[in-house]
Design a protein around this motif. Sequence first.
Motif, mmCIF file in Angstrom:
data_model
loop_
_atom_site.group_PDB
_atom_site.id
_atom_site.type_symbol
_atom_site.label_atom_id
_atom_site.label_comp_id
_atom_site.label_asym_id
_atom_site.label_seq_id
_atom_site.Cartn_x
_atom_site.Cartn_y
_atom_site.Cartn_z
ATOM 1 N N ARG A 265 -12.084 0.379 1.172
ATOM 2 C CA ARG A 265 -10.989 1.322 0.971
ATOM 3 C C ARG A 265 -11.282 2.246 -0.209
ATOM 4 O O ARG A 265 -11.010 3.450 -0.135
ATOM 5 C CB ARG A 265 -9.701 0.563 0.716
ATOM 6 C CG ARG A 265 -8.667 1.411 0.007
ATOM 7 C CD ARG A 265 -7.246 1.062 0.323
ATOM 8 N NE ARG A 265 -6.890 -0.284 -0.004
ATOM 9 C CZ ARG A 265 -5.675 -0.791 0.207
ATOM 10 N NH1 ARG A 265 -4.735 -0.031 0.737
ATOM 11 N NH2 ARG A 265 -5.396 -2.024 -0.093
ATOM 12 N N PRO B 179 -3.617 0.496 -3.125
ATOM 13 C CA PRO B 179 -3.023 -0.834 -3.187
ATOM 14 C C PRO B 179 -2.297 -0.988 -4.524
ATOM 15 O O PRO B 179 -2.872 -0.695 -5.572
ATOM 16 C CB PRO B 179 -4.242 -1.750 -3.124
ATOM 17 C CG PRO B 179 -5.351 -0.960 -3.719
ATOM 18 C CD PRO B 179 -5.061 0.490 -3.398
ATOM 19 N N ALA C 87 -11.347 -10.088 0.911
ATOM 20 C CA ALA C 87 -10.408 -9.127 0.311
ATOM 21 C C ALA C 87 -11.172 -8.144 -0.574
ATOM 22 O O ALA C 87 -10.880 -6.938 -0.598
ATOM 23 C CB ALA C 87 -9.347 -9.871 -0.506
ATOM 24 N N GLN C 88 -12.166 -8.656 -1.275
ATOM 25 C CA GLN C 88 -13.019 -7.791 -2.105
ATOM 26 C C GLN C 88 -13.719 -6.751 -1.229
ATOM 27 O O GLN C 88 -13.750 -5.563 -1.542
ATOM 28 C CB GLN C 88 -14.045 -8.670 -2.828
ATOM 29 C CG GLN C 88 -15.002 -7.926 -3.716
ATOM 30 C CD GLN C 88 -16.172 -8.804 -4.179
ATOM 31 O OE1 GLN C 88 -16.385 -9.907 -3.671
ATOM 32 N NE2 GLN C 88 -16.924 -8.309 -5.155
ATOM 33 N N GLN C 89 -14.268 -7.216 -0.098
ATOM 34 C CA GLN C 89 -14.964 -6.273 0.798
ATOM 35 C C GLN C 89 -14.014 -5.205 1.323
ATOM 36 O O GLN C 89 -14.352 -4.021 1.345
ATOM 37 C CB GLN C 89 -15.582 -7.048 1.971
ATOM 38 C CG GLN C 89 -16.247 -6.166 3.009
ATOM 39 C CD GLN C 89 -17.511 -5.512 2.501
ATOM 40 O OE1 GLN C 89 -18.534 -6.140 2.352
ATOM 41 N NE2 GLN C 89 -17.438 -4.223 2.183
ATOM 42 N N GLU D 293 -11.384 -4.107 -0.076
ATOM 43 C CA GLU D 293 -11.013 -3.202 -1.150
ATOM 44 C C GLU D 293 -12.168 -2.257 -1.476
ATOM 45 O O GLU D 293 -11.962 -1.071 -1.763
ATOM 46 C CB GLU D 293 -10.594 -3.999 -2.381
ATOM 47 C CG GLU D 293 -9.873 -3.185 -3.414
ATOM 48 C CD GLU D 293 -8.787 -2.296 -2.839
ATOM 49 O OE1 GLU D 293 -8.010 -2.754 -1.979
ATOM 50 O OE2 GLU D 293 -8.735 -1.105 -3.237
ATOM 51 N N ARG E 283 -6.207 -4.058 -7.950
ATOM 52 C CA ARG E 283 -7.659 -4.134 -7.810
ATOM 53 C C ARG E 283 -8.222 -4.555 -9.158
ATOM 54 O O ARG E 283 -8.176 -3.784 -10.114
ATOM 55 C CB ARG E 283 -8.158 -2.752 -7.428
ATOM 56 C CG ARG E 283 -9.570 -2.701 -6.950
ATOM 57 C CD ARG E 283 -9.864 -1.354 -6.345
ATOM 58 N NE ARG E 283 -10.087 -0.346 -7.367
ATOM 59 C CZ ARG E 283 -10.136 0.963 -7.151
ATOM 60 N NH1 ARG E 283 -9.936 1.438 -5.925
ATOM 61 N NH2 ARG E 283 -10.350 1.803 -8.108
ATOM 62 N N VAL F 73 -11.347 -7.519 -6.495
ATOM 63 C CA VAL F 73 -10.475 -8.424 -5.751
ATOM 64 C C VAL F 73 -9.023 -8.024 -6.037
ATOM 65 O O VAL F 73 -8.702 -7.639 -7.158
ATOM 66 C CB VAL F 73 -10.761 -9.877 -6.169
ATOM 67 C CG1 VAL F 73 -9.663 -10.824 -5.714
ATOM 68 C CG2 VAL F 73 -12.105 -10.314 -5.611
ATOM 69 N N PRO F 74 -8.138 -8.081 -5.036
ATOM 70 C CA PRO F 74 -6.727 -7.765 -5.303
ATOM 71 C C PRO F 74 -6.138 -8.705 -6.353
ATOM 72 O O PRO F 74 -6.230 -9.923 -6.229
ATOM 73 C CB PRO F 74 -6.050 -7.989 -3.942
ATOM 74 C CG PRO F 74 -7.140 -7.833 -2.933
ATOM 75 C CD PRO F 74 -8.388 -8.323 -3.600
ATOM 76 N N LEU G 294 -3.710 -11.556 -5.365
ATOM 77 C CA LEU G 294 -4.136 -12.884 -4.913
ATOM 78 C C LEU G 294 -4.114 -13.894 -6.054
ATOM 79 O O LEU G 294 -4.279 -15.086 -5.829
ATOM 80 C CB LEU G 294 -5.554 -12.828 -4.323
ATOM 81 C CG LEU G 294 -5.735 -12.037 -3.035
ATOM 82 C CD1 LEU G 294 -7.187 -12.120 -2.566
ATOM 83 C CD2 LEU G 294 -4.817 -12.578 -1.936
ATOM 84 N N VAL H 281 -11.239 -14.580 -0.607
ATOM 85 C CA VAL H 281 -11.358 -13.711 -1.775
ATOM 86 C C VAL H 281 -12.465 -12.680 -1.568
ATOM 87 O O VAL H 281 -12.295 -11.487 -1.828
ATOM 88 C CB VAL H 281 -11.608 -14.562 -3.038
ATOM 89 C CG1 VAL H 281 -12.047 -13.690 -4.202
ATOM 90 C CG2 VAL H 281 -10.346 -15.344 -3.383
ATOM 91 N N THR I 170 0.848 -1.184 0.000
ATOM 92 C CA THR I 170 0.000 0.000 0.000
ATOM 93 C C THR I 170 0.883 1.232 0.000
ATOM 94 O O THR I 170 1.744 1.383 0.863
ATOM 95 C CB THR I 170 -0.924 0.008 1.226
ATOM 96 O OG1 THR I 170 -1.816 -1.101 1.124
ATOM 97 C CG2 THR I 170 -1.739 1.289 1.294
#
Lengths: 347, 347, 347
Positions: C313, B30, C306-308, C310, B47, B53-54, B57, C303, B25
């Motif tokens: 954020r 991100p 991580a989506q939540q 992001e 993203r 989703v990142p 991953l 997953v 970050t």
Amino acid sequence: MYVRNAWYAALWSQELPAGQMIARTLLDEPVVFLRDDAGRAAALLDRCPHRFVPLSLGARVPGDRIRCVYHGLEFGLDGACAHNPHGNGRIPPAARTRAYPVAERHGMVWIWMGEAAATPETIPDYGFLEGGPDFLLSARDRIVIRAGAELIVENLLDLSHASFLHDGILGSAATVAAQTEVAQHERGLTVRRWMPNVPSPRLFDTFSEHPGRRVDMWFDMNWQAPCALVNDVGATDPGGDRSRGYRILGAHILTPETATTTHYHFAAALRVPPGHDAAQDARIGRTLSEIRRYAFEQQDAPVIEAQQRELLRAGPDAPRPALFEIDAGPVRYRRMMDEMLARETRA
Amino acid sequence: MYVRNAWYAALWSQELPAGQMIARTLLDEPVVFLRDDAGRAAALLDRCPHRFVPLSLGARVPGDRIRCVYHGLEFGLDGACAHNPHGNGRIPPAARTRAYPVAERHGMVWIWMGEAAATPETIPDYGFLEGGPDFLLSARDRIVIRAGAELIVENLLDLSHASFLHDGILGSAATVAAQTEVAQHERGLTVRRWMPNVPSPRLFDTFSEHPGRRVDMWFDMNWQAPCALVNDVGATDPGGDRSRGYRILGAHILTPETATTTHYHFAAALRVPPGHDAAQDARIGRTLSEIRRYAFEQQDAPVIEAQQRELLRAGPDAPRPALFEIDAGPVRYRRMMDEMLARETRA
Amino acid sequence: MYVRNAWYAALWSQELPAGQMIARTLLDEPVVFLRDDAGRAAALLDRCPHRFVPLSLGARVPGDRIRCVYHGLEFGLDGACAHNPHGNGRIPPAARTRAYPVAERHGMVWIWMGEAAATPETIPDYGFLEGGPDFLLSARDRIVIRAGAELIVENLLDLSHASFLHDGILGSAATVAAQTEVAQHERGLTVRRWMPNVPSPRLFDTFSEHPGRRVDMWFDMNWQAPCALVNDVGATDPGGDRSRGYRILGAHILTPETATTTHYHFAAALRVPPGHDAAQDARIGRTLSEIRRYAFEQQDAPVIEAQQRELLRAGPDAPRPALFEIDAGPVRYRRMMDEMLARETRA
Ligand code: FES
Ligand code: FES
Ligand code: FES
């Protein structure tokens, strides 16, 4: 929003040895406590006016000064910067942190954090914690409860909870029906409960040679605004003389740490019948300390903390609580606090 | 609010091996870093434009692509979706994540996160970290400090703190009185301190055959906006030649992670007298790495983090800090940053 | 903002033994569940109307009542205060907590938290969890996912993720190209996928005597608003009869805990070929439970969480997600939910 023009308990005297600095958050402000070379307690806003580093990270240096850990500026106990070791050594007038009036009385350090002039005559009187010929003393103790001070004062002013939350220790089914009187006085409230001919609660039975007997019992709670409480609980043989028999004077002294966390200081003096020996006394003192800590930490705290969480979750739109007869004390308390706050805001 | 049109240090080159993805970050965003098949570093907003989703991953797949872990969409290093394995395979134009300009120089991966065009000529020059005949290198290290980058830059530009916070290691009572000069240059500031005939600080003594001697010492700090610093510290025999003797070039490279947390990258090169053997060199390199990490992590960080907490608690209504002569560097720094921010906002 | 006029899954029946109280947060509200003396489930707002202490900290007392731990007020299962043990015993009309309609069906306790009248005919039907001659049952399980329920519904309605996130278990490269149909019905949506002649996924292979064979496979997902899903997955020999062969009916029942955390209840019934013995059945049931928990907890949850994170954020100013053909189900779902919310808000 705190009532600020008032004395708040900061530390038990024993928590502040000579030569040390103790940091504590009170009323959302960081405060550093220390003693001058003559042993007098002092309190400063714990924030270096230079770069906002806590002064308590620094060092106590000769001449009743604190040296800041970061750049070595030195401050006197009046809060003013007294020495700049660098370059030209000049000190700007703004280089001053706040110094708070402090008083030490009966083993407690008190602090005045308001804007008005401190009034020494309103320091709460806990003289009974000095002990006396017939009195044994408990430990002077402190826990932090994760709830606002007002919820703890309400807990203490509502004697009815003793019968349930402290069932067996302080109250019982037999004490539920007792009538409660609330009286306002100059600096606060007194709530009184008289319970004739009830089974002796465990709190007294523990110390007694005649467990299981019946007693006349009283339970009075005195509150001095904003946060100082004394309870006076006692039991005599039915019809007996209240100036004899078991009696506990309990100090409950609260200081808001933040709006939702509170320093809870407590200690007690127990009047015992004459003729105890020292070993017995030590044991009784320990038991008294343990029972009180247990009641506050294991019985009151979890419930009041759950209440605080629920109030925060419910938020400002929550319905108002339903009021019962038992709320007479807490309702008066809230009204008096609201008036004090309004007076301070106007002033 | 960050200055965005600037190069920020993202990773030491060694932190990004081929075939791996590293998530970090930076400036509250991100970012995922990876290398293309030719080994060139690349950076994407971490993203997936499909469901957020990142991307980190997912998996690095052939053809310089990242495959998202969730639904298997594939993205090129330009950020565009390059493959939709499902159904009709169509790709909407919005299916694109941001790609950031990246440059790798002297062992550091730099990233440009602004809207303006990247300017390669402003990449900070840390060529001294490549070493040289007379220089030993420390480890390339990184810690995260829970404070805003501006507090750390101020720490570095205020040389006076060395005498107190790093007492014994970098400064001492004897260095307090030294005068400090601040000079502004095109891309930043230089703060200079000259300390003739003072006891040798432990930093040098550790490496020296003559501990305890007196030295002439200099301590210069160069800041290039917004976050790249180099310090040049050295000591010679009194009256000696500054082009010989002990000298440390230190890299201090900051990157905001969030408004209140910062990646602090550091490394150093130490000029040593000729004649050391390799074993000695390795030992000296290790010692240099350890002393620096100790000073930043154990001495600076706790104080700066406490300062940050106190600034957050005091809030926007806090009184302004009292300014002293030692604040000349930090005050200029703040002014230059404010101007840069204002220029970016207008643009 | 939740759709409130709907049945939500609260607890598996087995989670609520007689005589116990279970506290759970649903739709941001604290709810306490218990059974009356006849074994019927009941649900109250878990907040004493006196001082907001959770009723679940109290005791279940005779006469289908809860006694609050703090001051001993007693409440009936209709939420009204039924007994005040103190003083005059009076009970103010406001002394009432909310009671929610509750229904128990096929092993699940359902709750209605809306203002409109509850409609028993819309309780989702999970009759298949009662089992049947050819069906083995998995465990009834629950995890908490730290993401909003809408992200999990979208996950379930987008069958394409199975090929990637559950690669090997539920899908594979061979299933990617399958076409997906979305159909709206009175209470929700059905998403259907038909995959002829593909390698058998591990989910079925685990139970089969012929691992590695090819199968015709279907994967249907049925969603009933707002949060009740059933999937129907099966495989036959290519060209075989869909009323025979492996088939799994899976329950996926979501209940928002807060806007960003969700109770995820799941259980399944597996149709097996005749001729299994009991030991084999037990093993198969266990394996089915384990595979499902693994897929949801180890594959989906990280997953989606991580989506939540992001999404939080990125905030409300984030760009809208890029939509693909695979999003047909989720897009319809969002539209139907928006309409339901709008209807409730207008009402
Ligand atoms: S912050 Fe205290 S001396 Fe600088
Ligand atoms: S979220 Fe990345 S492919 Fe769907
Ligand atoms: S809070 Fe429940 S009885 Fe007082």
